[in-house]
Write a protein that holds these residues in place. Sequence first.
Motif, PDB file in Angstrom:
ATOM      1  N   ARG A 152      -1.334  11.737 -19.314  1.00 29.97           N
ATOM      2  CA  ARG A 152      -2.435  10.965 -18.727  1.00 29.97           C
ATOM      3  C   ARG A 152      -1.922   9.672 -18.117  1.00 29.97           C
ATOM      4  N   LEU A 153      -0.993   9.027 -18.811  1.00 34.95           N
ATOM      5  CA  LEU A 153      -0.430   7.781 -18.304  1.00 34.95           C
ATOM      6  C   LEU A 153       0.303   8.020 -16.986  1.00 34.95           C
ATOM      7  N   ALA A 154       1.095   9.083 -16.917  1.00 30.77           N
ATOM      8  CA  ALA A 154       1.837   9.392 -15.688  1.00 30.77           C
ATOM      9  C   ALA A 154       0.892   9.686 -14.531  1.00 30.77           C
ATOM     10  N   ARG A 155      -0.160  10.468 -14.785  1.00 34.53           N
ATOM     11  CA  ARG A 155      -1.129  10.772 -13.709  1.00 34.53           C
ATOM     12  C   ARG A 155      -1.821   9.504 -13.221  1.00 34.53           C
ATOM     13  N   SER A 156      -2.074   8.568 -14.134  1.00 34.29           N
ATOM     14  CA  SER A 156      -2.719   7.308 -13.740  1.00 34.29           C
ATOM     15  C   SER A 156      -1.814   6.513 -12.809  1.00 34.29           C
ATOM     16  N   TYR A 157      -0.529   6.410 -13.173  1.00 34.84           N
ATOM     17  CA  TYR A 157       0.421   5.708 -12.307  1.00 34.84           C
ATOM     18  C   TYR A 157       0.534   6.398 -10.946  1.00 34.84           C
ATOM     19  N   GLU A 158       0.617   7.712 -10.956  1.00 32.65           N
ATOM     20  CA  GLU A 158       0.742   8.465  -9.701  1.00 32.65           C
ATOM     21  C   GLU A 158      -0.484   8.277  -8.817  1.00 32.65           C
ATOM     22  N   SER A 159      -1.654   8.226  -9.434  1.00 32.20           N
ATOM     23  CA  SER A 159      -2.892   8.021  -8.671  1.00 32.20           C
ATOM     24  C   SER A 159      -2.911   6.649  -8.012  1.00 32.20           C
ATOM     25  N   GLY A 160      -2.542   5.617  -8.782  1.00 27.60           N
ATOM     26  CA  GLY A 160      -2.507   4.266  -8.213  1.00 27.60           C
ATOM     27  C   GLY A 160      -1.495   4.144  -7.093  1.00 27.60           C
ATOM     28  N   TRP A 161      -0.338   4.774  -7.259  1.00 31.25           N
ATOM     29  CA  TRP A 161       0.689   4.734  -6.214  1.00 31.25           C
ATOM     30  C   TRP A 161       0.171   5.360  -4.919  1.00 31.25           C
ATOM     31  N   LEU A 162      -0.483   6.514  -5.019  1.00 30.63           N
ATOM     32  CA  LEU A 162      -0.970   7.194  -3.814  1.00 30.63           C
ATOM     33  C   LEU A 162      -2.077   6.399  -3.132  1.00 30.63           C
ATOM     34  N   LEU A 163      -2.910   5.711  -3.904  1.00 31.44           N
ATOM     35  CA  LEU A 163      -3.947   4.874  -3.292  1.00 31.44           C
ATOM     36  C   LEU A 163      -3.298   3.754  -2.485  1.00 31.44           C
ATOM     37  N   CYS A 164      -2.312   3.068  -3.077  1.00 36.68           N
ATOM     38  CA  CYS A 164      -1.651   1.964  -2.372  1.00 36.68           C
ATOM     39  C   CYS A 164      -0.851   2.478  -1.176  1.00 36.68           C
ATOM     40  N   ARG A 165      -0.225   3.620  -1.320  1.00 34.18           N
ATOM     41  CA  ARG A 165       0.512   4.214  -0.205  1.00 34.18           C
ATOM     42  C   ARG A 165      -0.432   4.537   0.952  1.00 34.18           C
ATOM     43  N   MET A 166      -1.606   5.071   0.626  1.00 32.76           N
ATOM     44  CA  MET A 166      -2.586   5.400   1.657  1.00 32.76           C
ATOM     45  C   MET A 166      -3.060   4.141   2.384  1.00 32.76           C
ATOM     46  N   VAL A 167      -3.359   3.088   1.627  1.00 35.53           N
ATOM     47  CA  VAL A 167      -3.820   1.845   2.244  1.00 35.53           C
ATOM     48  C   VAL A 167      -2.741   1.278   3.166  1.00 35.53           C
ATOM     49  N   ALA A 168      -1.494   1.285   2.709  1.00 39.97           N
ATOM     50  CA  ALA A 168      -0.392   0.754   3.528  1.00 39.97           C
ATOM     51  C   ALA A 168      -0.222   1.561   4.804  1.00 39.97           C
ATOM     52  N   GLN A 169      -0.383   2.884   4.736  1.00 40.98           N
ATOM     53  CA  GLN A 169      -0.228   3.728   5.914  1.00 40.98           C
ATOM     54  C   GLN A 169      -1.433   3.628   6.844  1.00 40.98           C
ATOM     55  N   ARG A 170      -2.629   3.584   6.284  1.00 38.77           N
ATOM     56  CA  ARG A 170      -3.852   3.616   7.102  1.00 38.77           C
ATOM     57  C   ARG A 170      -4.222   2.231   7.653  1.00 38.77           C
ATOM     58  N   TRP A 171      -4.100   1.180   6.833  1.00 39.06           N
ATOM     59  CA  TRP A 171      -4.523  -0.158   7.245  1.00 39.06           C
ATOM     60  C   TRP A 171      -3.348  -1.109   7.463  1.00 39.06           C
ATOM     61  N   GLY A 172      -2.183  -0.765   6.944  1.00 44.96           N
ATOM     62  CA  GLY A 172      -1.010  -1.617   7.113  1.00 44.96           C
ATOM     63  C   GLY A 172      -0.616  -2.316   5.817  1.00 44.96           C
ATOM     64  N   GLU A 173       0.670  -2.630   5.695  1.00 45.32           N
ATOM     65  CA  GLU A 173       1.182  -3.239   4.475  1.00 45.32           C
ATOM     66  C   GLU A 173       0.594  -4.622   4.223  1.00 45.32           C
ATOM     67  N   GLU A 174       0.359  -5.380   5.285  1.00 45.51           N
ATOM     68  CA  GLU A 174      -0.222  -6.710   5.115  1.00 45.51           C
ATOM     69  C   GLU A 174      -1.627  -6.623   4.536  1.00 45.51           C
ATOM     70  N   LYS A 175      -2.386  -5.608   4.942  1.00 45.63           N
ATOM     71  CA  LYS A 175      -3.727  -5.416   4.385  1.00 45.63           C
ATOM     72  C   LYS A 175      -3.665  -5.045   2.902  1.00 45.63           C
ATOM     73  N   LEU A 176      -2.641  -4.290   2.518  1.00 44.97           N
ATOM     74  CA  LEU A 176      -2.485  -3.960   1.100  1.00 44.97           C
ATOM     75  C   LEU A 176      -2.239  -5.226   0.288  1.00 44.97           C
ATOM     76  N   VAL A 177      -1.383  -6.090   0.793  1.00 42.14           N
ATOM     77  CA  VAL A 177      -1.133  -7.364   0.114  1.00 42.14           C
ATOM     78  C   VAL A 177      -2.416  -8.199   0.072  1.00 42.14           C
ATOM     79  N   GLU A 178      -3.139  -8.226   1.179  1.00 46.51           N
ATOM     80  CA  GLU A 178      -4.399  -8.972   1.238  1.00 46.51           C
ATOM     81  C   GLU A 178      -5.406  -8.426   0.230  1.00 46.51           C
ATOM     82  N   LEU A 179      -5.454  -7.096   0.079  1.00 45.82           N
ATOM     83  CA  LEU A 179      -6.349  -6.473  -0.903  1.00 45.82           C
ATOM     84  C   LEU A 179      -5.988  -6.935  -2.310  1.00 45.82           C
ATOM     85  N   TYR A 180      -4.708  -6.980  -2.605  1.00 43.98           N
ATOM     86  CA  TYR A 180      -4.245  -7.416  -3.936  1.00 43.98           C
ATOM     87  C   TYR A 180      -4.669  -8.869  -4.194  1.00 43.98           C
TER      88      TYR A 180
END
Length: 436
Positions: A368-396
């Motif tokens: 469960r812990l591994a799936r949680s990490y993998e899910s969070g990684w894919l969400l951030c990867r998607m945001v960086a690809q779709r909206w840009g890395e600067e937007k990911l930082v801004e979201l954080y």
Amino acid sequence: MTHRWRRASAVPAVLVAGLLAFQSGCVERDRDGAAERGLFQAVLDRQAEAVLAGDREAYLSTVDPRADGYRDAQRTVFGNLARLPVDHWSYRVTATGDDAFPLPEDGGAGPRRVAVRAELRYRFEGYDPAPVRDVEYLTLTERKGRWYVSSDSDGDSDSDSDSDGDGDGGASGGRRGTQQLWEQGEMTVVRGERSLVLGVGRPEFDLRALADDADRAVPGAGEAWPRDWPRRVLVQAPATLERMAGLLGGPPSSYRGIAAVTTGEAGGGGGAPAERIVVNPEAYWLLGEEGRRIVMTHEVTHVATREHTTESTPLWLSEGFADWAAYRGVDRSPARIAPLLTDAVRDGEVPRRLPTDEEFAFDGDADRLARSYESGWLLCRMVAQRWGEEKLVELYLAAGESGGGMDPVVREVLGTGMDQLTERWREYVRRELGGR
């Protein structure tokens, strides 16, 4: 009315006289207690001054000369601290006696002892932006009119030490301050270009390799988080998994299989104390060079983002961002990076929501812990690809400042709602991991 008033006033007159006598006794006792508390504070002040001055004899002069085991341990502690860039060290007594913790019974035959709870504040130059706070549970013993520190484990219900030298063994108070690496044995210190590595029971060769790993990870984390942060990290390498758990305050089973942990990953805010990267000796050294680089970059990213990580930052974002930073530029497919989530998706089990904070708990459910990490990684990867890395930082950044609730944050930064972002993520997971 006058008669009734006089009768009523006669009783308080007697009570007031008694109360004044009682209060006078309390005042005397309070004065005595304050004076004695001042003596305890003075002992700890002398110890703190000795740490800052590097004065071994002055430090040991505050330690009970008859507490042989504790005194030997404090010689080691002082030697370890002398190797560190300490630029602040202070104590503040916050409670004494039973208000601090119950001392173990000694049959009343020994010298007078007092339990003391004190706040320790310390800072390492170049690594801590603000003093780190800890709580110490100490026993002070009076000998020939002078007070000494005689134990730091009498409040530990699991202690079997005999640190006061009287043969009584441990205590049953159930309180002990957070264990520090410099209290776990003779320490080796290795300085890297951007790192300070502390190790107990580890060969210097391993510690130099850790410094190299950290030095390489700092630039990678800095590229992912192009904001102001010290770009220096402190890494701790305990001898065993059990000693690692002692540093982190949890059971060893919580960290089995986890290569490294950064203290205080979730929560904090402005003025946050520095992070400590704690390496699991049973897992970290099983990794190859690339695996160690990924793990260390993940942990260093937590150090970089610490000041902007608060209780409002969901763990899918803080852990996902750290994984995104660690895997940037790694030539691996998403299915290789997220194998457990890939298996679930290919079985037709696309997650319906992002993981909760509770699903990131180190509670023994590794899958469960591994799936949680993998899910969070894919969400951030998607945001960086779709909206840009600067937007990911801004979201954080916006999440940490929000005070709670991600929907308005997502709308402000990405121009979509949280429900819509989740649906985009589910489709992204299905597409990237090859689900039906």
